[in-house]
Scaffold this motif. Sequence first.
Motif, PDB file in Angstrom:
ATOM      1  N   LYS A  30       0.826  -1.222   0.000  1.00 56.86           N
ATOM      2  CA  LYS A  30       0.000   0.000   0.000  1.00 56.86           C
ATOM      3  C   LYS A  30       0.855   1.266   0.000  1.00 56.86           C
ATOM      4  CE  LYS A  30      -4.056  -2.134   0.803  1.00 56.86           C
ATOM      5  NZ  LYS A  30      -4.443  -2.867  -0.342  1.00 56.86           N
ATOM      6  N   ASN A  31       2.009   1.211   0.661  1.00 56.82           N
ATOM      7  CA  ASN A  31       2.853   2.405   0.770  1.00 56.82           C
ATOM      8  C   ASN A  31       4.126   2.330  -0.071  1.00 56.82           C
ATOM      9  OD1 ASN A  31       4.366   0.597   2.225  1.00 56.82           O
ATOM     10  ND2 ASN A  31       4.236   1.700   4.178  1.00 56.82           N
ATOM     11  N   GLY A  32       4.268   1.282  -0.892  1.00 61.54           N
ATOM     12  CA  GLY A  32       5.419   1.187  -1.786  1.00 61.54           C
ATOM     13  C   GLY A  32       6.723   0.816  -1.115  1.00 61.54           C
ATOM     14  N   ASN A  33       6.661   0.234   0.100  1.00 56.78           N
ATOM     15  CA  ASN A  33       7.914  -0.081   0.794  1.00 56.78           C
ATOM     16  C   ASN A  33       8.487  -1.441   0.413  1.00 56.78           C
ATOM     17  OD1 ASN A  33       5.943  -1.546   2.138  1.00 56.78           O
ATOM     18  ND2 ASN A  33       6.775  -1.154   4.179  1.00 56.78           N
ATOM     19  N   PHE A  34       7.812  -2.170  -0.479  1.00 57.42           N
ATOM     20  CA  PHE A  34       8.396  -3.378  -1.066  1.00 57.42           C
ATOM     21  C   PHE A  34       7.819  -3.573  -2.460  1.00 57.42           C
ATOM     22  CE2 PHE A  34       4.617  -5.077   1.006  1.00 57.42           C
ATOM     23  CZ  PHE A  34       4.134  -6.017   0.098  1.00 57.42           C
ATOM     24  N   ILE A  35       8.590  -4.268  -3.302  1.00 56.70           N
ATOM     25  CA  ILE A  35       8.192  -4.546  -4.679  1.00 56.70           C
ATOM     26  C   ILE A  35       8.376  -6.041  -4.925  1.00 56.70           C
ATOM     27  CG2 ILE A  35       8.597  -4.051  -7.124  1.00 56.70           C
ATOM     28  CD1 ILE A  35       9.889  -1.390  -6.203  1.00 56.70           C
ATOM     29  N   VAL A  36       7.385  -6.656  -5.549  1.00 60.80           N
ATOM     30  CA  VAL A  36       7.421  -8.091  -5.839  1.00 60.80           C
ATOM     31  C   VAL A  36       7.962  -8.307  -7.252  1.00 60.80           C
ATOM     32  CG1 VAL A  36       6.069 -10.224  -6.011  1.00 60.80           C
ATOM     33  CG2 VAL A  36       5.395  -8.435  -4.361  1.00 60.80           C
ATOM     34  N   TYR A  37       8.910  -9.234  -7.363  1.00 63.82           N
ATOM     35  CA  TYR A  37       9.510  -9.630  -8.644  1.00 63.82           C
ATOM     36  C   TYR A  37       9.415 -11.142  -8.774  1.00 63.82           C
ATOM     37  CZ  TYR A  37      11.642  -5.039  -8.260  1.00 63.82           C
ATOM     38  OH  TYR A  37      11.836  -3.691  -8.120  1.00 63.82           O
ATOM     39  N   LEU A  38       9.692 -11.641  -9.963  1.00 60.06           N
ATOM     40  CA  LEU A  38       9.847 -13.071 -10.196  1.00 60.06           C
ATOM     41  C   LEU A  38      11.271 -13.315 -10.667  1.00 60.06           C
ATOM     42  CD1 LEU A  38       6.561 -13.826 -12.178  1.00 60.06           C
ATOM     43  CD2 LEU A  38       6.989 -14.159  -9.726  1.00 60.06           C
ATOM     44  N   ASP A  39      11.925 -14.341 -10.102  1.00 59.31           N
ATOM     45  CA  ASP A  39      13.254 -14.692 -10.597  1.00 59.31           C
ATOM     46  C   ASP A  39      13.092 -15.425 -11.928  1.00 59.31           C
ATOM     47  OD1 ASP A  39      12.836 -17.476 -10.155  1.00 59.31           O
ATOM     48  OD2 ASP A  39      13.858 -17.450  -8.217  1.00 59.31           O
ATOM     49  N   PRO A  40      14.170 -15.742 -12.624  1.00 58.31           N
ATOM     50  CA  PRO A  40      14.046 -16.385 -13.934  1.00 58.31           C
ATOM     51  C   PRO A  40      13.313 -17.729 -13.927  1.00 58.31           C
ATOM     52  CG  PRO A  40      16.209 -15.420 -13.737  1.00 58.31           C
ATOM     53  CD  PRO A  40      15.557 -15.326 -12.377  1.00 58.31           C
ATOM     54  N   ALA A  41      13.212 -18.399 -12.776  1.00 56.49           N
ATOM     55  CA  ALA A  41      12.477 -19.655 -12.694  1.00 56.49           C
ATOM     56  C   ALA A  41      11.046 -19.456 -12.217  1.00 56.49           C
ATOM     57  CB  ALA A  41      13.198 -20.635 -11.770  1.00 56.49           C
ATOM     58  N   GLY A  42      10.644 -18.198 -11.976  1.00 56.83           N
ATOM     59  CA  GLY A  42       9.275 -17.897 -11.578  1.00 56.83           C
ATOM     60  C   GLY A  42       9.014 -17.799 -10.088  1.00 56.83           C
ATOM     61  N   HIS A  43      10.061 -17.917  -9.240  1.00 56.83           N
ATOM     62  CA  HIS A  43       9.865 -17.765  -7.797  1.00 56.83           C
ATOM     63  C   HIS A  43       9.656 -16.293  -7.460  1.00 56.83           C
ATOM     64  CE1 HIS A  43      12.624 -21.340  -7.978  1.00 56.83           C
ATOM     65  NE2 HIS A  43      11.630 -21.834  -7.272  1.00 56.83           N
ATOM     66  N   PRO A  44       8.619 -15.965  -6.711  1.00 54.75           N
ATOM     67  CA  PRO A  44       8.465 -14.590  -6.246  1.00 54.75           C
ATOM     68  C   PRO A  44       9.562 -14.229  -5.240  1.00 54.75           C
ATOM     69  CG  PRO A  44       6.387 -15.773  -6.071  1.00 54.75           C
ATOM     70  CD  PRO A  44       7.457 -16.776  -6.354  1.00 54.75           C
ATOM     71  N   PHE A  45      10.038 -12.998  -5.310  1.00 51.63           N
ATOM     72  CA  PHE A  45      10.918 -12.452  -4.284  1.00 51.63           C
ATOM     73  C   PHE A  45      10.630 -10.962  -4.180  1.00 51.63           C
ATOM     74  CE2 PHE A  45      13.512 -11.725  -8.031  1.00 51.63           C
ATOM     75  CZ  PHE A  45      14.156 -10.515  -7.796  1.00 51.63           C
TER      76      PHE A  45
END
Length: 129
Positions: free
Chosen positions: A109-124
């Motif tokens: 809600k406040n932008g203090n983290f961003i979700v990505y996917l690694d090349p194998a599709g794991h969220p981090f």
Amino acid sequence: MSAHLNLSHLTIALDAPDAPALATFYATILGWETSRIESQTVWVNVYPAEGTAPFSLGIQQVENYRAPEWPNGDIPQQAHLDFDVASLAESEPLVLAAGATKHPVQPSKNGNFIVYLDPAGHPFCLCQA
């Protein structure tokens, strides 16, 4: 009195369709090293400079790997990694250049983290320290 493990090191293991490639991704974004172990499966350790952290990543190659479908899907996320960084703005280009993708769902809600996917599709997540 409770008993506990006399732990000297912790390895967090991730499955991948291509263990060396995913290990290279994490070594690149973290500035760590890799070492490959051949056995019945391919396993690559990703570790920091000696003595700097009591943990490492283990990347295990599995046949018929299926990436988690986060936030909803038939293949749930089983675990994810959070990396506290000094600057989200400076860190994002580094993980994208290494092969990550920004997930379309961003629950912060406040932008203090961003979700990505690694090349194998794991969220981090990159988290503002």
